[in-house]
Design an enzyme around this catalytic site. Structure first.
Site, PDB file in Angstrom:
ATOM      1  N   ASP A   1       0.855  -1.184   0.000  1.00  0.00           N
ATOM      2  CA  ASP A   1       0.000   0.000   0.000  1.00  0.00           C
ATOM      3  C   ASP A   1       0.892   1.235   0.000  1.00  0.00           C
ATOM      4  O   ASP A   1       1.850   1.308   0.773  1.00  0.00           O
ATOM      5  CB  ASP A   1      -0.888  -0.017   1.256  1.00  0.00           C
ATOM      6  CG  ASP A   1      -2.087   0.912   1.166  1.00  0.00           C
ATOM      7  OD1 ASP A   1      -1.928   2.006   0.602  1.00  0.00           O
ATOM      8  OD2 ASP A   1      -3.160   0.550   1.668  1.00  0.00           O
ATOM      9  N   ARG A  48      -0.640   4.457   0.039  1.00  0.00           N
ATOM     10  CA  ARG A  48      -1.496   5.598   0.346  1.00  0.00           C
ATOM     11  C   ARG A  48      -0.952   6.410   1.521  1.00  0.00           C
ATOM     12  O   ARG A  48      -1.216   7.598   1.626  1.00  0.00           O
ATOM     13  CB  ARG A  48      -2.915   5.136   0.657  1.00  0.00           C
ATOM     14  CG  ARG A  48      -3.690   4.712  -0.573  1.00  0.00           C
ATOM     15  CD  ARG A  48      -5.029   4.153  -0.195  1.00  0.00           C
ATOM     16  NE  ARG A  48      -4.893   2.891   0.546  1.00  0.00           N
ATOM     17  CZ  ARG A  48      -5.928   2.203   1.023  1.00  0.00           C
ATOM     18  NH1 ARG A  48      -7.153   2.664   0.851  1.00  0.00           N
ATOM     19  NH2 ARG A  48      -5.745   1.071   1.648  1.00  0.00           N
TER      20      ARG A  48
END
Length: 415
Positions: free
Chosen positions: A328, A330
């Site tokens: 990830d 983000r």
């Protein structure tokens, strides 16, 4: 252009020293005048006081428009009647240089804070716009039909339209503050940004005097249900969701993930909470495919579906890491900034199961009451792989956490 040759004049490299006529930026100052304007256009080089340009990734389209002769390079925006429809701030967080590091809190009120006599000399552009809108979703119409929501004529209309205030926010990074959030030195951050963007912004490593960066990335849109001023009042019930973009699900209804169902569920919760006398907020960030991008996301879909044994919850994160090198990207460290822009200190109902989002919000000093998970009946069958894998990885759930054997048994559809 009719085949005409248009002289572009002398090229000034961005690595050249300059800015002797640029207004200084004092991040975290108490007023817009003390803080100074953000000037990042391609006009007079001496006026620029930031790295990068306005409009994020859309600056490339602006370049195409100029190259095609459709847009005059010297165009200045007429900001008549463009002021925000709702008054936002200022709040104490605006004066804290550590609370907000990824957006310009004064970015919505350029015309008011920097009058014509100042803007005539500088090309100062807003980085935030606030307007009114109606949001119409079939899921909300269905909620009305089934009696879960009742139109009141003010927040929710009989046709299923919800009345909202919405704000578009472009990224404006204060590099020292961003580096502090990520636990690295400013010099290291600048060098990696320079290298990973292919040397697009030499000023990152040659102009340490420029501390503000307008990165070439997407921004975010915030939808407010009710009075925006109530967001800063901890006694007013706040229902909120911070949602990261998933175009395939959010727009086209792809059933491999829970993104659209969770988003529409949050909107329903926001409407219901606002009708109780509270206020609702949905912050939508452009971070497609966990900020890995849509191409990488689709490659991961193929890898998941085609692996030996098919798509299983126990291999959900592993397939992403094999393709992208990371699960990830983000990184929610910057996400709470927009909440601080609204003066939020307490969220009564956080419609999210994400441990990363919860930790970032509470770690920034915002109190969270209850966490609201997505109801099981809203989870598409093919998205069971995702939701079970996330719960096993630490996402919030009021029920039991799936064990390793259960994860192996949860499978999605093949290609």
């Amino acid at each position: 252009m009719s085949g005409e040759h248009r002289s572009l004049g002398h090229i000034r490299l961005t690595s050249h020293s300059g800015g002797i006529d640029a207004p200084p930026i004092h991040w975290g100052a108490g007023t817009a005048a003390e803080r100074g304007p953000v000037i990042g256009t391609t006009g007079t080089r001496a006026h620029r006081n930031v790295i990068g340009t306005h409009s994020g990734s859309y600056s490339v389209y602006r370049a195409l428009a100029v190259a095609a002769g459709a847009l005059a390079r010297e165009h200045r925006a007429d900001l008549t009647n463009t002021s925000p429809t709702d008054h936002i701030g200022p709040y104490p967080q605006w004066r804290d240089p550590r609370a907000i590091v990824s957006l310009d809190p004064w970015g919505a009120t350029v015309a008011e804070n920097f009058p014509d006599e100042i803007r005539r000399g500088y090309d100062i552009r807003p980085t935030i716009a606030v307007t009114k809108a109606h949001v119409i979703l079939p899921e909300i119409a269905e909620a009305i039909e089934k009696g879960r929501l009742v139109p009141d004529g003010e927040i929710l209309l009989p046709n299923g339209a919800a009345l909202v205030t919405k704000a578009a926010v472009e990224p404006v990074w204060h590099l020292p503050g961003v580096a502090d959030r990520f636990g690295c030195s400013e010099a290291e951050l600048r060098r990696v940004l320079f290298e990973e963007t292919g040397g697009m912004y030499p000023e990152l490593v040659t102009r340490s005097d420029l501390e503000v960066f307008l990165p070439p990335i997407g921004g975010q849109t915030v939808y407010i249900f009710g009075d925006a001023r109530d967001l800063a009042d901890p006694s007013v019930e706040l229902t909120a969701r911070v949602h990261d973009e998933c175009n395939g699900s959010d727009v086209f209804g792809s059933d491999i993930c829970t993104c659209r169902p969770y988003l529409t569920h949050a909107i329903e919760e926001c409407i219901r909470g606002t009708q109780r006398g509270g206020v609702g907020l949905v912050a939508y960030s452009r971070k497609e495919g966990r900020a890995l991008g849509e191409v990488t996301k689709f490659l991961v879909y193929n890898a998941r579906k085609r692996q030996l044994g098919g798509d299983t919850a126990d291999q959900y994160f592993a397939r992403t890491e094999c393709v992208a090198g990371v699960q990830d990207m983000r990184f929610q460290e910057l996400m709470p900034d927009v909440l601080h822009w609204f003066g939020i200190t307490r969220i009564h109902h956080l419609v999210s199961m994400s441990n990363m989002k919860y930790d970032a919000i509470t770690g920034s000093g915002i109190d969270v009451g209850e966490r609201v998970n997505i109801p099981d009946e809203l989870v598409p069958a093919d998205a069971r792989v995702e939701i079970d894998a996330k719960m096993a990885a630490g996402y919030f759930t009021p029920g039991p956490v799936p064990d390793a054997e259960q994860l192996r048994q949860v499978k999605g559809r093949g290609l």
